[in-house]
Design a protein around this motif. Structure first.
Motif, PDB file in Angstrom:
ATOM      1  N   VAL A  32     -43.495  52.416  26.358  1.00 52.17           N
ATOM      2  CA  VAL A  32     -42.439  51.452  26.667  1.00 52.17           C
ATOM      3  C   VAL A  32     -43.100  50.115  26.990  1.00 52.17           C
ATOM      4  O   VAL A  32     -44.055  50.050  27.784  1.00 52.17           O
TER       5      VAL A  32
ATOM      6  N   ALA B  88     -40.230  59.411  25.269  1.00 52.01           N
ATOM      7  CA  ALA B  88     -40.823  58.172  24.757  1.00 52.01           C
ATOM      8  C   ALA B  88     -42.351  58.251  24.856  1.00 52.01           C
ATOM      9  O   ALA B  88     -42.897  58.775  25.825  1.00 52.01           O
TER      10      ALA B  88
ATOM     11  N   ALA C  33     -38.944  50.796  23.309  1.00 51.52           N
ATOM     12  CA  ALA C  33     -39.662  52.071  23.400  1.00 51.52           C
ATOM     13  C   ALA C  33     -40.018  52.599  22.018  1.00 51.52           C
ATOM     14  O   ALA C  33     -39.321  52.338  21.032  1.00 51.52           O
TER      15      ALA C  33
END
Length: 478
Positions: free
Chosen positions: A428, A425, A463
């Protein structure tokens, strides 16, 4: 004198033998004349006709001694298994898809085992192909008779009757497989025992409830169940669906839901006990197909005082979800939270008070379609566990792991500490849905953390990933 004596004895012996041979020849000549006379008489008698049905009756498979195969199953005085057991790897060079296609194309409306065997045989060359085409044809063409099972009136389970009606219970399937296998020259046996099938209740296996087969291929024994290979029963209805898993199933897997009355048919070096069978969780083919293994909770019944975890080992590309049920009604998703870390699937469970059923489903993360049931537990809880937040499909697909908070509801106007691991990711964010306020979490590798002041009842964690401008919702608190 001794020499003469020997000579005389020899001559006497020769003479005696000669006379015996003459007597035997005369006797057999007399028998031959009687036999020829009888044939001539029968031939001239108009009532002497060829009766195929009578011959089939005389040589029917129901009259064969099934113990003749069992007699080949020799066990030494220490009850050690000396059977040669086959491995599915030894059959990997057989093109079973081709055999299955042939089996599905064979149309036969008669009731003769021999006729059907003669139709199937031309498509096969090896014992493995013979064993498989019989399995496939039966599973494609014979339906499970649910009404007979429920009523307890099974009717005629002979192979001709099964071929006539095109349905039967497990013994009918097993009898037909045995008959066709023998007709095609295979060593085969019907195996009786206990199975965790439709209507099975843990600990209630005092009576034999199932039958399946063992077949010998290249001098080694394999287990199969054409009944279960034909489909499944759901809500009292039989759903015909070919399942290759129950042909040559590895004994270590087969024993989990098929317990034979005779120990030798386990085909295992170490004996598996009835108690082990009754206490093992209900495990489906999907469990093995997706490469799952038990790490915790090897017994079917889980007794708890609240929240608990079931841990499974799993390949990187296998994902899972779980549901709690009670009286066949499912609870909402907040009672379970499935996460994955280090090739371990962790199923967090927050059961209600009383008895419930935990069902764990799995599939390959790149596959389309629904998850398939993999393993089932019975849960008995003395206290209710606090429910979990809701997770979305992206959470599982991205192998995310939520450390906190793990409660569905968050106290309003208080700080909550968030810690979530989201591999690959880029960012977030914690989103207050009511005010649309976004709070960025601090990144450290794949782990994102931060204290957030909760100002409303609905909070989401989303995310963003490389190559995608969108934010995907992972978790929701409400």
């Amino acid at each position: 004198m001794l020499k003469r004596s020997k000579s005389k004895q020899l001559k006497i012996a020769q003479k005696k033998y000669y006379r015996t041979s003459q007597s035997s020849s005369a006797f057999f000549l007399l028998i031959g004349l009687i036999f020829v006379s009888t044939i001539v008489t029968l031939k001239n008698n108009s009532q002497f006709t060829y009766n195929k049905s009578k011959i089939d009756e005389l040589f029917s498979f129901d009259n064969l001694d099934r113990n003749s195969i069992s007699k080949k199953m020799e066990v030494d005085n220490n009850h050690k298994q000396i059977l040669k057991v086959g491995s599915i790897d030894e059959l990997k060079n057989t093109d079973f898809n081709r055999i299955d296609n042939y089996a599905s194309s064979v149309r036969y409306d008669g009731t003769s085992v021999f006729e059907l065997a003669s139709l199937l045989s031309p498509y096969t060359k090896t014992e493995a192909e013979k064993a498989r085409i019989i399995y496939s044809w039966i599973t494609y063409n014979i339906a499970y008779d649910v009404s007979a099972y429920l009523s307890g009136n099974y009717g005629d389970l002979s192979p001709p009757e099964i071929l006539k009606t095109r349905k039967g219970v497990c013994s009918g399937f097993a009898n037909l497989y045995e008959a066709l296998a023998k007709a095609m020259g295979l060593d085969v046996a019907v195996v009786d025992g206990y199975a965790k099938g439709y209507g099975y209740v843990v600990g209630n296996t005092t009576e034999i409830n199932h039958a399946w087969n063992a077949v010998q291929i290249n001098h080694k024994w394999y287990l199969l169940d054409s009944t279960w290979g034909a489909g499944n029963v759901n809500s009292g209805q039989f759903n015909q669906q070919f399942n290759p898993y129950y042909f040559a199933t590895p004994p270590q897997q087969f024993i989990l839901d098929h317990f034979p009355t005779k120990r030798e048919w386990q085909l295992l070096e170490t004996e598996y006990t009835k108690q082990q069978f009754e206490t093992t969780p209900e495990i489906s083919p999907e469990f093995f197909k997706d490469g799952l293994q038990l790490v915790s909770h090897h017994h079917h019944t889980i007794e708890t005082g609240g929240r608990f975890q079931v841990v499974l080992s799993a390949p990187e590309d296998t994902i899972a979800l779980a549901k709690l049920k009670s009286n066949w009604a499912s609870f909402n998703d907040a009672y379970t939270l499935v996460q994955k870390r280090d090739n371990k699937i962790i199923v967090n469970v927050a059961p209600p008070v009383g008895n419930s059923q935990l069902e764990i489903f799995s599939r390959n993360k790149d596959a389309s379609g629904a998850y398939q049931q993999a393993i089932t537990y019975k849960v008995i809880s003395q206290n209710a566990g606090e429910e979990f937040p809701k997770t979305y499909s992206t959470f599982l697909e991205k192998n995310s792991y939520l450390s906190s908070p793990l409660n569905k509801s968050l106290p309003v106007n208080q700080l909550a500490y968030f810690q979530i691991e989201v591999p690959n990711a880029l960012d977030v964010q914690v989103i207050d849905v009511s005010s649309n306020k976004w709070i960025k979490l601090t990144r450290s590798g794949d782990v994102f953390t931060g204290n957030v002041l909760v100002s409303s009842n609905k909070i989401q964690v989303s995310a963003k990933f490389l190559g995608d401008d969108n934010y995907w919702t992972l978790v929701e608190y409400n």
